[in-house]
Design a protein around this motif. Structure first.
Motif, mmCIF file in Angstrom:
data_model
loop_
_atom_site.group_PDB
_atom_site.id
_atom_site.type_symbol
_atom_site.label_atom_id
_atom_site.label_comp_id
_atom_site.label_asym_id
_atom_site.label_seq_id
_atom_site.Cartn_x
_atom_site.Cartn_y
_atom_site.Cartn_z
ATOM 1 N N LYS A 93 3.678 4.530 -6.643
ATOM 2 C CA LYS A 93 5.335 4.572 -6.441
ATOM 3 C C LYS A 93 5.775 3.567 -7.262
ATOM 4 O O LYS A 93 6.635 2.632 -6.677
ATOM 5 N N ALA A 129 1.352 8.719 -4.858
ATOM 6 C CA ALA A 129 0.130 7.918 -4.741
ATOM 7 C C ALA A 129 0.395 6.500 -5.034
ATOM 8 O O ALA A 129 0.264 5.357 -4.667
ATOM 9 N N GLY A 156 -6.872 3.123 -0.009
ATOM 10 C CA GLY A 156 -5.603 3.859 0.043
ATOM 11 C C GLY A 156 -4.474 3.189 -0.380
ATOM 12 O O GLY A 156 -3.473 3.908 -0.422
ATOM 13 N N ALA A 157 -4.523 2.020 -0.785
ATOM 14 C CA ALA A 157 -3.475 1.340 -1.561
ATOM 15 C C ALA A 157 -2.783 1.790 -2.893
ATOM 16 O O ALA A 157 -2.008 1.487 -3.160
ATOM 17 N N GLY A 158 -3.798 2.454 -3.554
ATOM 18 C CA GLY A 158 -3.575 2.912 -4.880
ATOM 19 C C GLY A 158 -4.141 2.094 -6.021
ATOM 20 O O GLY A 158 -4.192 2.336 -7.140
ATOM 21 N N GLU A 194 0.175 -2.238 -1.783
ATOM 22 C CA GLU A 194 0.178 -1.607 -0.477
ATOM 23 C C GLU A 194 1.056 -0.497 -0.575
ATOM 24 O O GLU A 194 2.150 -0.358 -1.039
ATOM 25 N N ASN A 195 0.340 0.849 0.152
ATOM 26 C CA ASN A 195 0.898 1.928 -0.004
ATOM 27 C C ASN A 195 1.722 2.552 -1.288
ATOM 28 O O ASN A 195 2.736 3.162 -1.474
ATOM 29 N N GLY A 196 0.972 2.085 -2.543
ATOM 30 C CA GLY A 196 1.207 2.559 -3.837
ATOM 31 C C GLY A 196 2.464 1.711 -4.441
ATOM 32 O O GLY A 196 2.913 2.102 -5.441
ATOM 33 N N HIS A 197 2.771 0.616 -3.698
ATOM 34 C CA HIS A 197 3.685 -0.397 -4.401
ATOM 35 C C HIS A 197 2.921 -1.536 -4.635
ATOM 36 O O HIS A 197 1.794 -1.808 -4.168
#
Length: 234
Positions: free
Chosen positions: A18, A16, A37-39, A208-211
């Motif tokens: 990164k 989740a 869902g980005a974290g 964005e996507n866990g970053h």
């Protein structure tokens, strides 16, 4: 004041977060932006130690936090106001507020903080004997923030304070968030309303996507073409 360094968090096998690194300076408002869902909420849950990272470092006021419990986090002055308000619907407004101060012993300061909450949110004083479940969505959000303030936070974690609230109340709540900050409380704000978040915060991270995809002073990010395209409808 608060620092996450190369934090990795998993939900079972789902990676989740990164390797995110975030810093919140004392006295500032920092916002975390990003799509669903980005974290963003995962980051707040990690700070509260409701989730434990697999890797990375987490410091608060130069003290390592990862071996502590979630109750230690609260005692340190990190107070989390969760997404979806989560008030106790069958308790009155006053009972909800008192629940926010349950770990405190400083009775006189608790009285002072209660008066301050009623200054921020006069509607809560008017409805102090009303059951929380009968309040409007906006009033419940005010109650959730008020209850968090009763914990005497050094840093307040706010998760989506504008979610599900009438537009007319959103501006009011953001004005109060600014006021709370101006009186000395550091704020880490997760918010999908990027325009409002960038307007009141000093520094922002875009997840964005866990970053961490972008970061910088909020006034600069407002004018960033990529941020405008993705989050501001520009």
């Amino acid at each position: 004041m608060l620092k996450l360094d190369n934090i990795h968090v998993y939900y079972d096998h789902v990676h989740a977060l990164k390797g995110i690194s975030i810093e919140v300076k004392k006295g500032s408002i920092v916002s975390l932006l990003g799509a669903n869902g980005a974290g963003k909420s995962t980051a707040l849950k990690t700070i509260s130690l409701l989730l434990k990272p697999k890797k990375g470092d987490y410091l608060f006021e130069d003290s390592p936090m990862l071996k502590k419990s979630s109750s230690d986090v609260v005692k340190a002055g990190i107070i989390h106001c969760p997404e979806g308000r989560r008030v106790f619907p069958l308790l009155t407004v006053m009972e909800n507020l008192k629940a926010g101060s349950y770990i405190r012993k400083d009775k006189e300061q608790i009285k002072h903080d209660l008066e301050k909450v009623f200054t921020y949110f006069p509607r809560l004083q008017e409805r102090q004997n009303q059951k929380a479940g009968t309040l409007s969505g906006g009033e419940q959000q005010m109650l959730a923030i008020g209850r968090a303030l009763m914990g005497n936070p050094k840093i307040l974690l706010l998760d989506e304070p504008s979610l599900g609230i009438a537009p007319i109340l959103v501006k009011e709540i953001f004005e109060i968030i600014k006021e709370i900050n101006s009186e000395g409380t550091t704020i880490l704000l997760v918010e999908q309303n990027a325009n409002m978040a960038l307007e009141i915060s000093d520094y922002s991270y875009v997840l964005e996507n866990g970053h961490v995809a972008l970061q910088g002073k909020s006034e600069h990010l407002k004018d960033d073409p990529e941020v405008r395209r993705l989050y501001l409808g520009g």
